[in-house]
Design an enzyme around this catalytic site. Structure first.
Site, PDB file in Angstrom:
ATOM      1  N   MET A   1     -12.368  -4.922   5.338  1.00 32.08           N
ATOM      2  CA  MET A   1     -10.719  -4.068   5.962  1.00 32.08           C
ATOM      3  C   MET A   1     -10.762  -4.697   7.261  1.00 32.08           C
ATOM      4  O   MET A   1     -11.616  -5.182   7.891  1.00 32.08           O
ATOM      5  CB  MET A   1     -11.859  -2.663   6.158  1.00 32.08           C
ATOM      6  CG  MET A   1     -11.839  -2.097   4.678  1.00 32.08           C
ATOM      7  SD  MET A   1      -9.946  -1.768   4.293  1.00 32.08           S
ATOM      8  CE  MET A   1      -8.925  -1.081   5.458  1.00 32.08           C
TER       9      MET A   1
ATOM     10  N   HIS B   1      -1.230  -1.184  -4.224  1.00 32.08           N
ATOM     11  CA  HIS B   1      -2.652  -0.946  -3.546  1.00 32.08           C
ATOM     12  C   HIS B   1      -2.565   0.589  -3.567  1.00 32.08           C
ATOM     13  O   HIS B   1      -1.255   1.037  -3.022  1.00 32.08           O
ATOM     14  CB  HIS B   1      -2.183  -1.499  -2.492  1.00 32.08           C
ATOM     15  CG  HIS B   1      -3.563  -1.451  -1.839  1.00 32.08           C
ATOM     16  ND1 HIS B   1      -4.942  -1.622  -1.836  1.00 32.08           N
ATOM     17  CD2 HIS B   1      -4.377  -0.632  -0.533  1.00 32.08           C
ATOM     18  CE1 HIS B   1      -6.184  -1.562  -1.609  1.00 32.08           C
ATOM     19  NE2 HIS B   1      -5.973  -0.438  -0.557  1.00 32.08           N
TER      20      HIS B   1
ATOM     21  N   MET C   1      -8.123   8.436  -0.613  1.00 33.54           N
ATOM     22  CA  MET C   1      -9.165   9.167   0.909  1.00 33.54           C
ATOM     23  C   MET C   1     -10.265  10.459   0.471  1.00 33.54           C
ATOM     24  O   MET C   1      -9.183  10.865   0.120  1.00 33.54           O
ATOM     25  CB  MET C   1      -8.391   9.185   2.228  1.00 33.54           C
ATOM     26  CG  MET C   1      -7.958   7.889   2.129  1.00 33.54           C
ATOM     27  SD  MET C   1      -6.728   8.255   3.495  1.00 33.54           S
ATOM     28  CE  MET C   1      -6.168   6.338   3.113  1.00 33.54           C
TER      29      MET C   1
ATOM     30  N   HIS D   1      -8.285   1.957  -4.458  1.00 29.68           N
ATOM     31  CA  HIS D   1      -8.860   1.820  -3.024  1.00 29.68           C
ATOM     32  C   HIS D   1     -10.087   2.774  -2.932  1.00 29.68           C
ATOM     33  O   HIS D   1      -9.536   4.113  -2.306  1.00 29.68           O
ATOM     34  CB  HIS D   1      -8.647   0.957  -1.423  1.00 29.68           C
ATOM     35  CG  HIS D   1      -9.039   1.439  -0.303  1.00 29.68           C
ATOM     36  ND1 HIS D   1      -9.095   0.355   0.619  1.00 29.68           N
ATOM     37  CD2 HIS D   1     -10.969   1.090  -0.114  1.00 29.68           C
ATOM     38  CE1 HIS D   1      -9.627   0.582   1.720  1.00 29.68           C
ATOM     39  NE2 HIS D   1     -10.697   0.241   0.876  1.00 29.68           N
TER      40      HIS D   1
ATOM     41  N   MET E   1     -12.381   5.314  -1.029  1.00 33.67           N
ATOM     42  CA  MET E   1     -12.605   5.088   1.123  1.00 33.67           C
ATOM     43  C   MET E   1     -13.331   6.827   0.359  1.00 33.67           C
ATOM     44  O   MET E   1     -12.708   7.791   0.859  1.00 33.67           O
ATOM     45  CB  MET E   1     -11.485   5.442   1.642  1.00 33.67           C
ATOM     46  CG  MET E   1     -10.861   3.766   1.397  1.00 33.67           C
ATOM     47  SD  MET E   1      -9.650   3.684   2.719  1.00 33.67           S
ATOM     48  CE  MET E   1      -8.558   4.105   1.499  1.00 33.67           C
TER      49      MET E   1
ATOM     50  N   SER F   1       0.798  -1.552   0.225  1.00 31.36           N
ATOM     51  CA  SER F   1      -0.107  -0.208  -0.087  1.00 31.36           C
ATOM     52  C   SER F   1       1.315   0.931   0.305  1.00 31.36           C
ATOM     53  O   SER F   1       1.552   1.481   1.053  1.00 31.36           O
ATOM     54  CB  SER F   1      -1.084  -0.042   1.543  1.00 31.36           C
ATOM     55  OG  SER F   1      -1.692   1.297   1.596  1.00 31.36           O
TER      56      SER F   1
ATOM     57  N   ASP G   1      -7.342  -5.824   4.017  1.00 28.21           N
ATOM     58  CA  ASP G   1      -6.198  -4.674   4.081  1.00 28.21           C
ATOM     59  C   ASP G   1      -6.667  -3.969   5.314  1.00 28.21           C
ATOM     60  O   ASP G   1      -7.279  -3.493   6.285  1.00 28.21           O
ATOM     61  CB  ASP G   1      -6.664  -3.602   2.925  1.00 28.21           C
ATOM     62  CG  ASP G   1      -6.697  -2.429   3.089  1.00 28.21           C
ATOM     63  OD1 ASP G   1      -7.538  -1.438   1.780  1.00 28.21           O
ATOM     64  OD2 ASP G   1      -5.132  -2.206   3.482  1.00 28.21           O
TER      65      ASP G   1
ATOM     66  N   ASP H   1      -4.482   3.832  -1.868  1.00 24.35           N
ATOM     67  CA  ASP H   1      -5.881   4.289  -1.290  1.00 24.35           C
ATOM     68  C   ASP H   1      -6.183   6.185  -1.698  1.00 24.35           C
ATOM     69  O   ASP H   1      -4.748   6.703  -1.849  1.00 24.35           O
ATOM     70  CB  ASP H   1      -4.975   4.685   0.147  1.00 24.35           C
ATOM     71  CG  ASP H   1      -4.814   3.004   1.569  1.00 24.35           C
ATOM     72  OD1 ASP H   1      -4.078   2.642   1.568  1.00 24.35           O
ATOM     73  OD2 ASP H   1      -5.825   2.003   0.531  1.00 24.35           O
TER      74      ASP H   1
HETATM   75  C1  DX5 Z   1      -5.533   2.003   5.349  1.00 22.17           C
HETATM   76  C2  DX5 Z   1      -5.996   1.559   4.151  1.00 22.17           C
HETATM   77  C3  DX5 Z   1      -4.383   0.803   3.801  1.00 22.17           C
HETATM   78  C4  DX5 Z   1      -3.250   1.182   4.472  1.00 22.17           C
HETATM   79  C5  DX5 Z   1      -2.486  -0.334   4.968  1.00 22.17           C
HETATM   80  O1  DX5 Z   1      -7.191   2.637   5.548  1.00 22.17           O
HETATM   81  O2  DX5 Z   1      -7.127   1.507   3.532  1.00 22.17           O
HETATM   82  O3  DX5 Z   1      -3.474  -0.078   2.957  1.00 22.17           O
HETATM   83  O4  DX5 Z   1      -2.262   1.926   3.911  1.00 22.17           O
HETATM   84  O5  DX5 Z   1      -1.613  -0.177   5.323  1.00 22.17           O
HETATM   85  P1  DX5 Z   1      -1.679  -0.777   6.804  1.00 22.17           P
HETATM   86  O6  DX5 Z   1      -0.416  -2.536   6.431  1.00 22.17           O
HETATM   87  O7  DX5 Z   1       0.057  -0.271   7.385  1.00 22.17           O
HETATM   88  O8  DX5 Z   1      -2.183  -1.227   7.814  1.00 22.17           O
HETATM   89 ZN    ZN Z   2      -6.325   0.859   1.436  1.00 20.30          ZN
END
Ligand code: DX5
Ligand code: ZN
Length: 213
Positions: free
Chosen positions: A136, A32, A36, A65, A67, A7, A170, A34
């Site tokens: 999650m 991956h 947000m 992903h 969010m 990620s 994740d 993210d």
């Molecule tokens: C959190 C993200 C994850 C996060 C995972 O909301 O969706 O992808 O980056 O990071 P670690 O492996 O450090 O928990």
């Molecule tokens: Zn994620």
């Protein structure tokens, strides 16, 4: 073998290209990303332009992903930017089947994500429209959190339903908790802190690929 998807939230934002190439060289399988919106989650991260740039520096599939409370406003932009898989959250108050079909129609994989507290029942009606379910294992919004083991039951539940798509988890995944996830049906492990903060990523990925083969 469980696919490993680092990620980039945990990568060095000032040296993203270097860290992506390090992950690819280390044998990671997906990247991956993210996204947000500071609304669905209390944090802000990345844009379609970052996905477009990543597409230029890696041949690994880009696992986006979302969010976001309003993904319908941005889905086409992420598809155009080169996403290989686009995942939306089941908790958004939107027409989920329409959004999943839109993602798939573009030739991209369509994913549905569940927060730790959301029941598996919430996505049963959508499963035949998806290529991937993202469980999650932490409350979404930040990296470096501790894995919520109560989610393992949902992963097992999905496997027992005979789901044919990818089962991804994740949040908080480490070398010492990957095996139990794999034994319960996991096929893709998103790992941020555990990978990008490891100076010996290649050795780590080799060990991870040996778990649950
Ligand atoms: C959190 C993200 C994850 C996060 C995972 O909301 O969706 O992808 O980056 O990071 P670690 O492996 O450090 O928990
Ligand atoms: Zn994620």
């Amino acid at each position: 073998m469980i696919k490993i998807a680092p990620s980039i939230l945990a990568a060095d934002p000032l040296n993203l290209e270097k860290d992506i190439k390090r992950a690819e060289k280390a044998g990671c399988d997906w990247i991956h990303v993210d996204i947000m919106d500071a609304h669905f989650v209390p944090n802000l991260a990345y844009s379609p332009d970052v996905v477009r740039c990543l597409k230029k520096v890696t041949s690994l599939p880009l696992d986006v992903h979302l969010m976001m409370d309003n993904p319908e406003t941005m889905i086409d932009t992420f598809l155009d930017a080169g996403a290989s898989c686009v995942t939306i959250h089941a908790e958004i108050q939107k027409d989920i089947p329409v959004l999943l079909d839109r993602i798939r129609r573009s030739g991209c994989m369509a994913g549905i994500a569940l927060k730790p507290g959301s029941p598996l029942q919430m996505i049963i009606e959508y499963l035949n429209r998806t290529d991937l379910v993202l469980m999650m294992t932490v409350e979404p919004g930040f990296g470096g959190q501790k894995l919520d083991t109560s989610v393992i039951g949902k992963i097992r539940g999905l496997k027992d339903l005979g789901y044919q798509g990818e089962i991804e988890a994740d949040g908080g995944i480490r070398e010492d908790n990957l095996e139990i996830l794999g034994k319960n049906g996991l096929t893709i492990a998103v790992m941020g802190t555990a990978l990008f903060h490891d100076d010996h990523m290649s050795a780590a990925v080799k060990r991870l690929h040996k778990i649950c083969v």
